[in-house]
Scaffold this motif. Structure first.
Motif, PDB file in Angstrom:
ATOM      1  N   VAL A 163     -18.721 -65.416 -51.788  1.00 52.55           N
ATOM      2  CA  VAL A 163     -19.497 -64.319 -51.197  1.00 52.55           C
ATOM      3  C   VAL A 163     -20.220 -63.596 -52.325  1.00 52.55           C
ATOM      4  CG1 VAL A 163     -17.868 -64.039 -49.293  1.00 52.55           C
ATOM      5  CG2 VAL A 163     -17.591 -62.645 -51.366  1.00 52.55           C
ATOM      6  N   CYS A 164     -21.273 -62.839 -51.971  1.00 52.09           N
ATOM      7  CA  CYS A 164     -21.950 -62.104 -53.040  1.00 52.09           C
ATOM      8  C   CYS A 164     -22.395 -60.717 -52.597  1.00 52.09           C
ATOM      9  CB  CYS A 164     -23.096 -62.921 -53.625  1.00 52.09           C
ATOM     10  SG  CYS A 164     -24.339 -63.362 -52.453  1.00 52.09           S
ATOM     11  N   SER A 165     -21.689 -60.136 -51.620  1.00 49.85           N
ATOM     12  CA  SER A 165     -21.990 -58.765 -51.227  1.00 49.85           C
ATOM     13  C   SER A 165     -20.817 -58.255 -50.403  1.00 49.85           C
ATOM     14  CB  SER A 165     -23.256 -58.701 -50.370  1.00 49.85           C
ATOM     15  OG  SER A 165     -23.000 -59.303 -49.114  1.00 49.85           O
TER      16      SER A 165
ATOM     17  N   ALA B 144     -17.627 -49.668 -55.559  1.00 47.18           N
ATOM     18  CA  ALA B 144     -16.932 -49.714 -54.261  1.00 47.18           C
ATOM     19  C   ALA B 144     -16.642 -51.164 -53.853  1.00 47.18           C
ATOM     20  CB  ALA B 144     -17.773 -49.015 -53.187  1.00 47.18           C
ATOM     21  N   GLU B 145     -17.593 -52.052 -54.096  1.00 49.63           N
ATOM     22  CA  GLU B 145     -17.363 -53.468 -53.764  1.00 49.63           C
ATOM     23  C   GLU B 145     -16.233 -54.050 -54.611  1.00 49.63           C
ATOM     24  OE1 GLU B 145     -21.668 -55.276 -52.303  1.00 49.63           O
ATOM     25  OE2 GLU B 145     -21.456 -54.778 -54.427  1.00 49.63           O
ATOM     26  N   LEU B 146     -16.236 -53.708 -55.899  1.00 53.58           N
ATOM     27  CA  LEU B 146     -15.179 -54.225 -56.782  1.00 53.58           C
ATOM     28  C   LEU B 146     -13.823 -53.665 -56.377  1.00 53.58           C
ATOM     29  CD1 LEU B 146     -17.040 -54.042 -60.228  1.00 53.58           C
ATOM     30  CD2 LEU B 146     -16.368 -56.114 -58.991  1.00 53.58           C
ATOM     31  N   GLU B 147     -13.776 -52.380 -56.009  1.00 48.84           N
ATOM     32  CA  GLU B 147     -12.498 -51.783 -55.581  1.00 48.84           C
ATOM     33  C   GLU B 147     -11.965 -52.496 -54.344  1.00 48.84           C
ATOM     34  OE1 GLU B 147     -13.645 -47.676 -55.234  1.00 48.84           O
ATOM     35  OE2 GLU B 147     -12.927 -47.194 -57.269  1.00 48.84           O
ATOM     36  N   ARG B 148     -12.866 -52.765 -53.413  1.00 52.84           N
ATOM     37  CA  ARG B 148     -12.449 -53.459 -52.194  1.00 52.84           C
ATOM     38  C   ARG B 148     -11.965 -54.878 -52.515  1.00 52.84           C
ATOM     39  NH1 ARG B 148     -10.263 -53.780 -47.258  1.00 52.84           N
ATOM     40  NH2 ARG B 148     -11.414 -55.111 -45.823  1.00 52.84           N
TER      41      ARG B 148
ATOM     42  N   ARG C 259     -15.438 -52.282 -65.671  1.00 54.06           N
ATOM     43  CA  ARG C 259     -15.115 -51.715 -64.343  1.00 54.06           C
ATOM     44  C   ARG C 259     -13.954 -52.473 -63.709  1.00 54.06           C
ATOM     45  NH1 ARG C 259     -21.403 -51.262 -62.393  1.00 54.06           N
ATOM     46  NH2 ARG C 259     -21.878 -49.326 -63.511  1.00 54.06           N
ATOM     47  N   ILE C 260     -14.007 -53.794 -63.788  1.00 57.01           N
ATOM     48  CA  ILE C 260     -12.937 -54.611 -63.201  1.00 57.01           C
ATOM     49  C   ILE C 260     -11.610 -54.281 -63.882  1.00 57.01           C
ATOM     50  CG2 ILE C 260     -12.046 -56.977 -62.946  1.00 57.01           C
ATOM     51  CD1 ILE C 260     -15.015 -57.896 -62.757  1.00 57.01           C
ATOM     52  N   GLY C 261     -11.665 -54.195 -65.218  1.00 58.30           N
ATOM     53  CA  GLY C 261     -10.448 -53.889 -65.972  1.00 58.30           C
ATOM     54  C   GLY C 261      -9.843 -52.557 -65.558  1.00 58.30           C
TER      55      GLY C 261
END
Ligand SMILES: *Cc1c(COP(=O)(O)O)cnc(C)c1O
Length: 475
Positions: free
Chosen positions: A117-119, A146-150, A169-171
């Motif tokens: 997926v990409c969104s 918000a997308e990364l948190e989800r 951010r991911i870290g």
């Protein structure tokens, strides 16, 4: 080889020959179940064109369900047997951006594939369809926080890291919620491929990923982060690719970096993307998926063997080749118009055929100059073939549906016309330009049709207009 019995039209491109029969189906271009009923009508999934048009209106996008499932299963088998020859393992991801709905996601799972997926919208579609989070790969060059948190919150299997900012951010998110997030690092191998050609440079001027030179430092940073786990490199070299030379060149560059990264720790995976080409017209001659799978896997395996390193798990991400050829779009012809065009030696006539859709349901011709094939769907005809340009109903002269095709010369308003290989990147890219509702997507199989994506209505469009239906006191 059949030789053209009639001289080509002066406005026809060189690749388009005059068909002996302008009602035939070019091999490899149309869905597996397509036939002509005795009435001359196109039948797909055992359903006649006219009954589909009546039931769902036009335009309508039709997916040959068994063809989609068959292509998914065949792709999975092709890569599994290609890696088995080297005692390796693989994972195949369906690139959801080609076309995603909950039905399609489940068909892919049933065939053993995972989902890319990409969104946020694609992620939520896959999750809502019941795709286990660990079978999802998450792409994109600008995933929001918000997308990364989800994504990290639900535990997506892999996030494909596209920038240093995103990595931090991911870290931080993974650390905060106590997750351990698997990531791939997307690289630009310097190889960019498109159809028959590939271009190899050391620096590629595009937005995705890291250069091969930058990637080492990114991986070193990942290895410092406690909550992020490095799985391997990712490289996608383009789309609608026919040959394997571009994949081969790219794989050799990626394996070289992969080997260097092994010095700092394990690198269990390598993802080589998708991009396998399909036939939009009879001039396109894509390789069989088994030959592509064998060729690409052999190239990586040979390169690894030459370097004395273990073959990592190989991942692939085809989209178009799984769903594209299984879809057709059915339109109704509204008007035709002969247009006189100046040529070198004088002039020639091109027949413009206008249909009730266009760039809002398939933007690829306008966006990329993409070519397609078409056939009359509601009948056959013995009339001499005429060179036509099928155009949409939008207010743009570039609103082309099929740039060059021969149809029976008696093509007329009220005829249904089918456009082939629209399963990928047409419904997925649809818009509401000119306030045109987006068409339904309907799966056909064994004489039955079911809507898998409801068509929009004008009411749907008006419902978004904040100036309508306001209640007193709101303004
Ligand atoms: C678009 C894309 C794919 C799928 O490409 P197809 O041409 O549909 O096979 C795979 N991987 C990535 C990263 C992509 O952007």
């Amino acid at each position: 080889m059949v030789t053209a019995s009639r001289p080509a039209h002066p406005l026809a491109p060189g690749w388009l020959t005059v068909p002996d029969d302008a009602n035939d189906f070019a091999p490899g271009v149309w869905p597996a179940s397509i036939t002509r009923a005795d009435s001359g009508q196109i039948e797909i999934g055992g359903m006649r064109a006219s009954e589909l048009a009546e039931q769902f209106g036009t335009p309508v996008m039709l997916l040959d369900e068994d063809d989609v499932k068959g292509r998914a299963a065949r792709t999975q088998r092709a890569f599994a047997s290609a890696v088995a020859r080297h005692d390796g393992s693989c994972r195949v991801y369906y690139a959801g951006k080609a076309f995603l709905s909950s039905h399609v996601a489940r068909w892919m799972l049933d065939a053993g594939l995972n989902i890319d997926v990409c969104s946020r919208g694609e992620l939520e579609t896959a999750l809502a369809a019941g795709v286990a989070a660990d079978r999802i790969g998450f792409h994109g060059n600008n995933k929001s926080v918000a997308e990364l948190e989800r994504a990290i919150g639900v535990g997506v299997g892999t996030i494909i890291v596209d920038s240093a900012i995103e990595l931090e951010r991911i870290g931080a998110i993974a650390e905060r919620i106590g997750a351990s997030q698997n990531v791939l690092v997307r690289v630009r191998s310097g190889v960019h491929a498109d159809t028959h050609e590939f271009l190899a440079t050391s620096h590629e001027d595009q937005k995705f990923g890291f250069s091969l030179a930058e990637a080492e430092a990114v991986v070193a940073r990942i290895r410092e982060l406690r909550s992020v786990r490095f799985l391997g490199l990712h490289c996608h070299i383009g789309s609608q690719i026919f040959g394997i030379n571009g994949f081969r060149e790219s794989a050799s560059r990626v394996v070289e970096l992969h080997e260097r990264l092994l010095e700092g720790g394990p690198v269990p995976l390598m993802n080589l993307g998708g991009g396998f080409g399909i036939a939009y017209t009879r001039a396109d001659t894509p390789a069989e998926i088994e030959d592509l799978a064998d060729g690409i896997v052999d190239a990586v395996a040979d390169e690894c063997a030459a370097r004395g390193i273990e073959l990592p798990t190989l991942a692939f991400e085809p989209g178009r080749s799984i769903i594209g050829p299984a879809g057709i779009t059915l339109y109704e012809i509204g008007t035709t118009k002969a247009v006189t065009v100046d040529t070198d030696g004088g002039s020639a006539e091109r027949l413009y055929v206008s249909v009730d859709g266009g760039m809002s349901d398939n933007v690829r011709p306008a966006l990329y100059g993409a070519q397609y094939s078409a056939r009359l769907a509601s009948r056959t005809s013995d009339a001499d073939p005429a060179l036509v340009r099928i155009v949409g109903m939008h207010c743009e002269s570039g609103d082309v549906v099929v740039d060059h095709e021969y149809l029976p010369g008696d093509v007329t308003p009220g005829d249904l016309v089918a456009v082939a290989s629209t399963g990928a990147y047409s419904a997925a890219m649809a818009s509401n330009y000119n306030h045109v509702p987006r068409p339904a997507v309907v799966a056909v199989r064994d004489g039955r049709a079911r809507v898998i994506l409801r068509g929009e209505t004008v009411d749907d469009l008006l419902a978004r207009d904040a100036g309508l239906g306001y209640t007193e006191g709101e303004e």
